[in-house]
Structures are given as C-alpha cells and as structure tokens.
Design an enzyme around this catalytic site. Structure first.
Site, PDB file in Angstrom:
ATOM      1  N   SER A  42       0.827  -1.205   0.000  1.00  0.00           N
ATOM      2  CA  SER A  42       0.000   0.000   0.000  1.00  0.00           C
ATOM      3  C   SER A  42       0.859   1.251   0.000  1.00  0.00           C
ATOM      4  O   SER A  42       1.625   1.492   0.949  1.00  0.00           O
ATOM      5  CB  SER A  42      -0.924   0.016   1.218  1.00  0.00           C
ATOM      6  OG  SER A  42      -1.567   1.273   1.312  1.00  0.00           O
ATOM      7  N   HIS A  92      -0.879  -1.196  -4.363  1.00  0.00           N
ATOM      8  CA  HIS A  92      -2.216  -0.832  -3.878  1.00  0.00           C
ATOM      9  C   HIS A  92      -2.301   0.668  -3.661  1.00  0.00           C
ATOM     10  O   HIS A  92      -1.505   1.258  -2.934  1.00  0.00           O
ATOM     11  CB  HIS A  92      -2.477  -1.564  -2.557  1.00  0.00           C
ATOM     12  CG  HIS A  92      -3.878  -1.486  -2.064  1.00  0.00           C
ATOM     13  ND1 HIS A  92      -4.877  -2.311  -2.526  1.00  0.00           N
ATOM     14  CD2 HIS A  92      -4.460  -0.688  -1.126  1.00  0.00           C
ATOM     15  CE1 HIS A  92      -6.008  -2.042  -1.896  1.00  0.00           C
ATOM     16  NE2 HIS A  92      -5.785  -1.038  -1.053  1.00  0.00           N
ATOM     17  N   ASP A 105      -4.542   3.523  -2.118  1.00  0.00           N
ATOM     18  CA  ASP A 105      -5.640   3.836  -1.209  1.00  0.00           C
ATOM     19  C   ASP A 105      -6.119   5.253  -1.509  1.00  0.00           C
ATOM     20  O   ASP A 105      -5.517   6.236  -1.063  1.00  0.00           O
ATOM     21  CB  ASP A 105      -5.184   3.727   0.246  1.00  0.00           C
ATOM     22  CG  ASP A 105      -5.055   2.285   0.694  1.00  0.00           C
ATOM     23  OD1 ASP A 105      -6.043   1.540   0.572  1.00  0.00           O
ATOM     24  OD2 ASP A 105      -3.970   1.901   1.166  1.00  0.00           O
ATOM     25  N   MET A 139      -8.565   8.177  -0.907  1.00  0.00           N
ATOM     26  CA  MET A 139      -9.444   8.623   0.175  1.00  0.00           C
ATOM     27  C   MET A 139      -9.925  10.044  -0.090  1.00  0.00           C
ATOM     28  O   MET A 139      -9.158  10.888  -0.557  1.00  0.00           O
ATOM     29  CB  MET A 139      -8.700   8.566   1.515  1.00  0.00           C
ATOM     30  CG  MET A 139      -8.122   7.214   1.850  1.00  0.00           C
ATOM     31  SD  MET A 139      -7.332   7.237   3.481  1.00  0.00           S
ATOM     32  CE  MET A 139      -6.581   5.601   3.494  1.00  0.00           C
ATOM     33  N   HIS A 170      -8.064   1.185  -4.815  1.00  0.00           N
ATOM     34  CA  HIS A 170      -9.094   1.001  -3.793  1.00  0.00           C
ATOM     35  C   HIS A 170      -9.757   2.344  -3.533  1.00  0.00           C
ATOM     36  O   HIS A 170      -9.157   3.243  -2.938  1.00  0.00           O
ATOM     37  CB  HIS A 170      -8.415   0.442  -2.535  1.00  0.00           C
ATOM     38  CG  HIS A 170      -9.316   0.249  -1.372  1.00  0.00           C
ATOM     39  ND1 HIS A 170      -8.837   0.019  -0.102  1.00  0.00           N
ATOM     40  CD2 HIS A 170     -10.665   0.236  -1.264  1.00  0.00           C
ATOM     41  CE1 HIS A 170      -9.847  -0.118   0.735  1.00  0.00           C
ATOM     42  NE2 HIS A 170     -10.964   0.011   0.056  1.00  0.00           N
ATOM     43  N   MET A 178     -11.882   4.510  -1.602  1.00  0.00           N
ATOM     44  CA  MET A 178     -12.540   4.773  -0.325  1.00  0.00           C
ATOM     45  C   MET A 178     -13.169   6.155  -0.418  1.00  0.00           C
ATOM     46  O   MET A 178     -12.770   7.102   0.262  1.00  0.00           O
ATOM     47  CB  MET A 178     -11.527   4.674   0.815  1.00  0.00           C
ATOM     48  CG  MET A 178     -11.144   3.249   1.129  1.00  0.00           C
ATOM     49  SD  MET A 178      -9.928   3.117   2.455  1.00  0.00           S
ATOM     50  CE  MET A 178      -8.433   3.241   1.475  1.00  0.00           C
ATOM     51  N   MET A 227     -11.790  -5.701   4.527  1.00  0.00           N
ATOM     52  CA  MET A 227     -11.077  -4.767   5.395  1.00  0.00           C
ATOM     53  C   MET A 227     -10.938  -5.388   6.781  1.00  0.00           C
ATOM     54  O   MET A 227     -11.932  -5.688   7.440  1.00  0.00           O
ATOM     55  CB  MET A 227     -11.829  -3.439   5.488  1.00  0.00           C
ATOM     56  CG  MET A 227     -11.844  -2.627   4.203  1.00  0.00           C
ATOM     57  SD  MET A 227     -10.195  -2.211   3.579  1.00  0.00           S
ATOM     58  CE  MET A 227      -9.490  -1.321   4.989  1.00  0.00           C
ATOM     59  N   ASP A 229      -6.891  -6.287   3.633  1.00  0.00           N
ATOM     60  CA  ASP A 229      -6.198  -5.021   3.855  1.00  0.00           C
ATOM     61  C   ASP A 229      -6.404  -4.577   5.289  1.00  0.00           C
ATOM     62  O   ASP A 229      -7.533  -4.397   5.732  1.00  0.00           O
ATOM     63  CB  ASP A 229      -6.758  -3.966   2.887  1.00  0.00           C
ATOM     64  CG  ASP A 229      -6.045  -2.627   2.983  1.00  0.00           C
ATOM     65  OD1 ASP A 229      -5.092  -2.503   3.779  1.00  0.00           O
ATOM     66  OD2 ASP A 229      -6.445  -1.705   2.256  1.00  0.00           O
TER      67      ASP A 229
END
Length: 219
Positions: free
Chosen positions: A6, A31, A33, A35, A64, A66, A135, A173
């Site tokens: 990540s 990965h 993330d 956000m 991913h 989010m 998660m 994750d």
C-alpha cells in the site's frame, strides 16, 4: 500469494522512485488507497497522481476507492491507468450498476467490505466480481492492528464464492504482516495488502522474501 504493498505507507515525495523500487524487488502489484475525506477521515491522491505515475510503471495498479459515490469518478480512474477498481459496498447506492460500469470501461471490478459489513452484501453481485477486499481494520489510516474476527469473514467469503462458482480473488487489507500471513492464506486470502509492515522494512526484495517464507507455512 500476491503481495500488493500500500502506497499509503510509502514516501509521498518519492512515489516514482518507490514504484520503481517495488518493480526492481520483484513485486507485481501495488495498492492505491484513494481517500476523499468523507467516506473515510483522510485525504490521499486522485486520478492526476495515478496518471502521472502510470507513465513510468508497469505494475498492476490495484486502486481502492474509499470515496463516497465512486460511480462519479470511474471513468477518470480508468483513464488515469487503473487496472482494477475496488469500490465499497457501503459507499454506492447502486452496487450492481457501478460494477457493470467498471467492467464496461475494461477494468477488473472489486468490492470492499468494512469490518461491520456482512458478507451477504455480495450475494447479488457475485457474478460481477473479480476480487473481494476484506477490510481487517476500519479504513482511513495506516498502521492499525488486525481485527481477529476477519479470519472467519475471509472463510465465509471463500465459501460464498465457491458456492457460486466464482473465481474472484480474496484480498485482505489492514494489519497484514508476515506473522499473520499463514493464517490469512489458510483462510482463503490470495492477495495481501501491506503498508507499514512492508515499507518500514527495506530493502523491499528482502521484505518480499520474508512474506513469501511466511506464505510457505500455509501450504
């Protein structure tokens, strides 16, 4: 085992160098993330950053999302160079439609489940899944401790996928490290996301070897 480090725990001032170091170490996935400060209490990066770094990296971009209402930005992330888009079941009102749109854009499609979201949320979209992300912490920040009950959730997901003839991968994750890698893989996980437990232990080739040795214990 596929290890997907990540970038949340990478050096944001050296992301291009970090991606190259991962490739040189033998990693194949990375990965992202993403956000938005709304779905989770943090903000990271968006399509412009991914687009800029896609030009210099051949790694598989595991993105991913989010973010609230991710369907608003699917085309943007596809254009930026994502290979896989993972949306949260909790973040979109029309999960079936969102997954179909990801596939229409030519990307692999995944769904992520927060710790309190039941596996049953996947039942009506199984045929659209290339990956399920469990998660094992509450999303939003790196460095959190693994929630032990996530192991049974991985097993339940594996049972659901098998019962429906799905070949979707199971990704985990949150709090993933070499110590719990054997249990995660034995439960049915195939893709492991690791942030601080990976990037804080260079050189990366050596850290990958440690994870691979831990993975061998699950066989």
């Amino acid at each position: 085992m596929i290890l997907s480090p990540s970038l949340l725990s990478a050096d944001f001032g050296r992301l291009r160098d970090e991606l190259q170091a991962l490739a040189d170490a033998g990693l194949t996935w990375v990965h992202w993330d993403v956000m938005d400060g709304m779905f989770v209490p943090n903000i990271t990066f968006g399509p412009p950053v991914i687009r800029a770094l896609r030009k210099s990296s051949k790694l598989f971009f595991d993105v991913h999302l989010m973010i609230e209402a991710p369907e608003r930005y699917l085309a943007d992330f596809a254009d930026a160079g994502a290979d896989l888009l993972v949306v949260h079941a909790e973040a979109t009102r029309h999960l079936d439609r969102t997954l179909r749109e990801i596939r229409r854009l030519g990307l692999r499609a995944g769904v992520s489940l927060n710790p309190a979201t039941p596996v049953s949320a996947l039942e009506n979209v199984v045929e659209l899944l290339d990956l399920v992300l469990i998660m094992s912490v509450n999303p939003g920040f790196g460095g959190q401790s693994f929630i032990p009950r996530s192991l049974e959730k991985i097993r339940e997901t594996a049972r659901l996928l098998r019962a429906n003839g799905s070949k979707a991968l199971i990704e985990v994750d949150g709090g993933v490290d070499p110590g719990n890698t054997p249990q995660l893989l034995a439960a049915g996980a195939e893709v492991l996301v690791s942030g601080s437990a990976f990037f804080a232990y260079p050189p990366y080739a050596e850290r990958l070897r440690v994870f691979e040795e831990a993975a061998a214990e699950s066989r």
